[in-house]
Motif scaffolding. Sequence first.
Motif, mmCIF file in Angstrom:
data_model
loop_
_atom_site.group_PDB
_atom_site.id
_atom_site.type_symbol
_atom_site.label_atom_id
_atom_site.label_comp_id
_atom_site.label_asym_id
_atom_site.label_seq_id
_atom_site.Cartn_x
_atom_site.Cartn_y
_atom_site.Cartn_z
ATOM 1 N N GLN A 21 0.826 -1.201 0.000
ATOM 2 C CA GLN A 21 0.000 0.000 0.000
ATOM 3 C C GLN A 21 0.862 1.254 0.000
ATOM 4 O OE1 GLN A 21 -3.748 0.150 -0.008
ATOM 5 N NE2 GLN A 21 -2.807 1.970 -0.899
ATOM 6 N N TYR A 22 1.938 1.241 0.811
ATOM 7 C CA TYR A 22 2.853 2.382 0.836
ATOM 8 C C TYR A 22 3.530 2.573 -0.514
ATOM 9 C CZ TYR A 22 2.474 2.698 5.945
ATOM 10 O OH TYR A 22 2.009 2.859 7.230
ATOM 11 N N ASP A 37 0.942 4.213 -2.695
ATOM 12 C CA ASP A 37 0.618 5.582 -2.285
ATOM 13 C C ASP A 37 1.802 6.530 -2.413
ATOM 14 O OD1 ASP A 37 -1.914 4.749 -1.686
ATOM 15 O OD2 ASP A 37 -1.644 4.744 0.495
ATOM 16 N N TYR A 38 2.987 6.029 -2.073
ATOM 17 C CA TYR A 38 4.173 6.883 -2.003
ATOM 18 C C TYR A 38 5.300 6.281 -2.840
ATOM 19 C CZ TYR A 38 1.340 7.611 2.170
ATOM 20 O OH TYR A 38 0.285 7.784 3.040
ATOM 21 N N GLU A 67 4.979 12.764 3.824
ATOM 22 C CA GLU A 67 4.021 11.700 3.510
ATOM 23 C C GLU A 67 3.635 10.898 4.748
ATOM 24 O OE1 GLU A 67 5.274 10.341 -0.892
ATOM 25 O OE2 GLU A 67 6.887 11.007 0.418
ATOM 26 N N ASP A 106 0.503 11.978 6.180
ATOM 27 C CA ASP A 106 -0.668 11.388 5.528
ATOM 28 C C ASP A 106 -0.976 10.001 6.066
ATOM 29 O OD1 ASP A 106 -2.728 11.132 3.508
ATOM 30 O OD2 ASP A 106 -1.334 9.844 2.400
ATOM 31 N N TYR A 143 -1.363 13.923 -0.073
ATOM 32 C CA TYR A 143 -2.110 13.209 0.963
ATOM 33 C C TYR A 143 -3.002 12.141 0.323
ATOM 34 C CZ TYR A 143 -0.735 16.299 4.816
ATOM 35 O OH TYR A 143 -0.020 16.965 5.793
ATOM 36 N N VAL A 144 -2.374 11.109 -0.195
ATOM 37 C CA VAL A 144 -3.082 10.106 -0.980
ATOM 38 C C VAL A 144 -4.027 9.273 -0.113
ATOM 39 C CG1 VAL A 144 -2.780 8.119 -2.502
ATOM 40 C CG2 VAL A 144 -1.173 10.026 -2.608
ATOM 41 N N ALA A 145 -3.561 8.830 1.060
ATOM 42 C CA ALA A 145 -4.409 8.018 1.936
ATOM 43 C C ALA A 145 -5.603 8.822 2.434
ATOM 44 C CB ALA A 145 -3.594 7.490 3.113
ATOM 45 N N ARG A 192 -8.161 9.147 -0.251
ATOM 46 C CA ARG A 192 -8.897 7.894 -0.410
ATOM 47 C C ARG A 192 -10.078 7.816 0.560
ATOM 48 N NH1 ARG A 192 -4.790 4.763 -0.912
ATOM 49 N NH2 ARG A 192 -4.437 4.370 1.286
ATOM 50 N N THR A 213 1.367 13.774 -8.236
ATOM 51 C CA THR A 213 0.029 13.193 -8.179
ATOM 52 C C THR A 213 -0.871 13.965 -9.134
ATOM 53 O OG1 THR A 213 -0.842 14.643 -6.427
ATOM 54 C CG2 THR A 213 0.379 12.681 -5.717
#
Length: 478
Positions: free
Chosen positions: A16-17, A20-21, A152, A155, A239-241, A244, A339
């Motif tokens: 997941q990381y 996302d990152y 990150e 986030d 801030y992707v998480a 979401r 992003t």
Amino acid sequence: MRAAAARAGKSDVLDQYAADYPKGPHDQPQSMCPAFGSLRVGLRMRRTATILSGSACCVYGLTFTSHFYGARRSVGYVPFSSETLVTGKLFEDIREAVHQLADPEKYDAIVVTSLCVPTASGVPLQLLPKVINGVRIIGIDVPGFGVPTHAEAKDVLAGAMLRYARNEAEAGAVAAPRQRAQLPTVTLLGELFPADPVGVSMMLEPMGLAAGPTVPTREWRELYAALDCVAVAAIHPFYVASVREFEAAGRPIIASAPVGREGAAAWLESVGAVCGVARSKIDQAKNRALGMIAKTLESARIKGRITVSGYEGSELLVARLLIESGADVPYVGTACPRTRWSDPDRAWLEAKGVTVRFRASLEQDLAAVDEHQPNLAIGTTPVVQHAKEHAIPALYFTNLISARPLMGAAGAGALAQVINAALANGTRFKTMRAFFEGVGQGDTSGVWEETPADQSDFKARYAKVLAARRAEEEAVGT
């Protein structure tokens, strides 16, 4: 460590990381430990306790840095040894610490952060109770080998808290925030200078909207208000998480920010379109804000070539404001990733001829200073040091640029004073460099009581000895 963490059952977290990152040209952070970001978020929240588990040296460094940046509360620490890691006793120690700390009279939430070694060993924070005595338990892994930057890592915790709060709100009634806006709100995503939300709210008012909470929040119940919005402004686009969780709650995301005249005009248009605001109200908001911004920009001009780099995530916004203030900005580097919410700022800058580097390495930032020879370099500590060594004035992004408003009319004039003062130091830097030229380098480096004398004769003789030795070695080699 990544391989060990995967074998220990942390594959889902690391995958997941990685999504996302995404990593950049460097595998490890070139700034402070990323866990500082999540630690900072937790320490700034009311009624929130923080527990760290990691190597003692790491915990010492993180707590030292957090207190340097103004944290005024204790940080819990669960130490470990090889035995407690291997036997699983570390998890039991963490569980015991959480139970001892879970006092609903003092805390709304407890954040347990696992650093590199416990994460690599597979300490299962997901098995901690979700709530103890009414106190929420949030367990997160923030290893340096999984999260590229401390920005990150903010986030990571903000997203985990939003997910918990969203599940609570979906399950039933939740506590009302201390303050609730009378108008529909736009949540602001990213750590902002305290005056910026006020300025944003003033710009939104003619459209019948108000600025909502800023995420990361300062209190748990603000998370509910942040979710209860008509849209989310991704001011800091990494801030992707968190995005979401807002999208899971059905909230649309708005890119960029009201920075400079062009930025404010485009952002207000986006807000109006997303929130279904009437054309007349959008025009009213633009007419009210853009005139003041343009006037302020005209009275606070900046002349000079400036390179911009940093790891906060707002570097592109700062570059936009500098350009609208009159500066020549040939290069922008940010340690954060690209992003889709940073695309409007990237496109605007590239249309102005600016080179934009996402996941910029220190080497790229230094090369930009050498290539463009700016009148001023804005960047991280090593970039500032490199520039000053070359008699170029420089400003540390985090302390001197982030600590000022960026948005609306207040932001338009906020940078000019500090930037122009730094630009004016160019002549003084060159004078100082000429005066101290050669001091502290080569033969004059180190600590000495008598000024070192030049030993040119010895150097010449020794150079001949070395040359003869190399010739002999080459002859033997052939």
